[in-house]
Design an enzyme around this catalytic site. Structure first.
Site, PDB file in Angstrom:
ATOM      1  CG  ASP A  47      35.620  28.259  42.304  1.00 15.35           C
ATOM      2  OD1 ASP A  47      36.686  28.113  41.368  1.00 15.35           O
ATOM      3  OD2 ASP A  47      34.339  29.084  41.838  1.00 15.35           O
ATOM      4  CG  ASP A  69      32.600  36.047  47.823  1.00 14.44           C
ATOM      5  OD1 ASP A  69      33.927  36.399  46.835  1.00 14.44           O
ATOM      6  OD2 ASP A  69      32.077  36.422  47.933  1.00 14.44           O
ATOM      7  CB  VAL A  70      39.338  35.515  46.692  1.00 11.14           C
ATOM      8  CG1 VAL A  70      39.316  34.139  46.431  1.00 11.14           C
ATOM      9  CG2 VAL A  70      38.505  35.824  45.330  1.00 11.14           C
ATOM     10  CG  ASN A  96      43.442  31.261  38.586  1.00  9.55           C
ATOM     11  OD1 ASN A  96      44.047  31.689  37.194  1.00  9.55           O
ATOM     12  ND2 ASN A  96      42.088  29.874  38.529  1.00  9.55           N
ATOM     13  CE1 TYR A 164      40.181  39.946  33.531  1.00 14.60           C
ATOM     14  CE2 TYR A 164      41.475  40.837  31.740  1.00 14.60           C
ATOM     15  CZ  TYR A 164      41.355  39.787  32.705  1.00 14.60           C
ATOM     16  OH  TYR A 164      41.823  38.432  32.913  1.00 14.60           O
ATOM     17  CE  LYS A 168      43.119  39.364  35.280  1.00 11.64           C
ATOM     18  NZ  LYS A 168      43.425  38.718  36.510  1.00 11.64           N
ATOM     19  CB  THR A 199      37.961  29.288  29.894  1.00  9.76           C
ATOM     20  OG1 THR A 199      37.917  30.654  29.355  1.00  9.76           O
ATOM     21  CG2 THR A 199      39.757  29.432  30.115  1.00  9.76           C
TER      22      THR A 199
END
Ligand code: NAD
Length: 265
Positions: A47, A69-70, A96, A164, A168, A199
């Site tokens: 993360d 950092d992905v 994720n 977004y 996805k 969340t």
């Protein structure tokens, strides 16, 4: 290690396995990291949160944290090398990490910078993660990859978040294709498609505007938003051998939204 109750669930179906969870410091990722550890896995959280925060969280369930950092290919490579060196295998990759920023909205208002940022974090990251974890899994002859897509990969929303949703959709089709390509090498790849999950992000949005929540809840047959632990349970299943005949799937955990026309009052 903090004991997790999970309604008394006792299982060791992930005993000896190693899982890498991106975006594991919050929400769905954190709930899943805890759940996988509870089922016996060694868990590495990757993360961008501060080291002290990530390490503190991972310590709660005997896991490890690496700041990654992905959107950086080097960070992703280093994250898997760390997991392999520390625990000796990588059996589960839960890709994720994702964002849903305010400046991604209608296509008419969303600028190219916001579009690209969301594509990088939500979609390009999954490309990097799959690309760099697959060789470990090929060498082992087994592995389970779970990529977080969303119910918006299969349903359109009038309250648009255009980049977004497109990101996805990309995660969903990439997962399907990888699931087909690597099936005979013992590697399963599935796309988790959560419905709306309770969340902090969702709570903030709806605490300030009850109408926003009502507009969405009417579409959910189960009549509520999901809890992160309900996503974690689905991921643990997809990670385990209990799902040994499931790959290339669009795994809906959405309270029935994608199947609904008229919902109960
Ligand atoms: P969250 O904001 O609670 O957690 C996301 C985590 O990702 C955070 O810890 C954050 O630090 C991390 N992160 C962000 N950018 C990163 C980067 N570049 N590199 C590494 N880590 C990074 O979000 P959440 O609600 O738990 O969502 C997790 C995933 O589930 C996302 O992919 C999201 O799109 C998806 N999803 C969420 C919902 C929902 O309703 N919450 C619904 C469908 C899908």
């Amino acid at each position: 290690m903090t004991a997790q109750p999970y309604n008394g669930l006792v299982t060791n179906r992930l005993q000896g396995r190693t899982a890498v969870v991106t975006g594991g410091a919050s929400g769905i990722g954190l709930a899943t990291a805890r759940r996988l550890a509870h089922e016996g896995a060694h868990v590495v959280i990757g993360d961008i949160c501060p080291d002290a925060v990530g390490q503190g969280l991972a310590e709660q369930f005997g896991g490890s944290f690496i700041r990654a950092d992905v959107t950086s290919e080097d960070d992703v490579r280093a994250m898997y090398a760390f997991a392999r060196t520390t625990y000796g295998s990588i059996d589960i990759a839960f890709n994720n990490a994702g964002i849903s920023p305010d400046d991604d909205s209608s296509i008419l208002d969303t600028g190219i910078e916001a579009w690209r940022r969301v594509q990088e974090v939500n979609l390009t990251s999954v490309y990097y993660c799959c690309k760099h974890v697959l060789p470990y899994m090929q060498a082992q002859g087994r592995g389970s990859i779970i990529n977080t897509a969303s119910f918006v990969a299969v349903l359109g929303a009038a309250t648009s978040q255009i980049s977004y949703s497109a990101s996805k959709g990309g995660v969903l089709s990439m997962s399907r294709e990888l699931g087909v390509q690597f099936a005979r090498q013992g590697i399963r790849v599935n796309a988790l498609c959560p419905g709306p999950v309770n969340t902090p992000l969702l709570q903030e949005l709806f605490a300030s505007d009850a109408e926003q929540a009502r507009r969405r809840l009417v579409h959910v047959p189960l009549g509520r938003f999901a809890e992160p632990d309900e996503m974690a349970a689905a991921v643990a299943f997809l990670a385990s051998d209990d799902s040994s005949f499931i790959t290339a799937s669009q795994f809906m955990v959405d309270g029935g939204i994608a199947g609904a026309y008229v919902t109960p009052l």
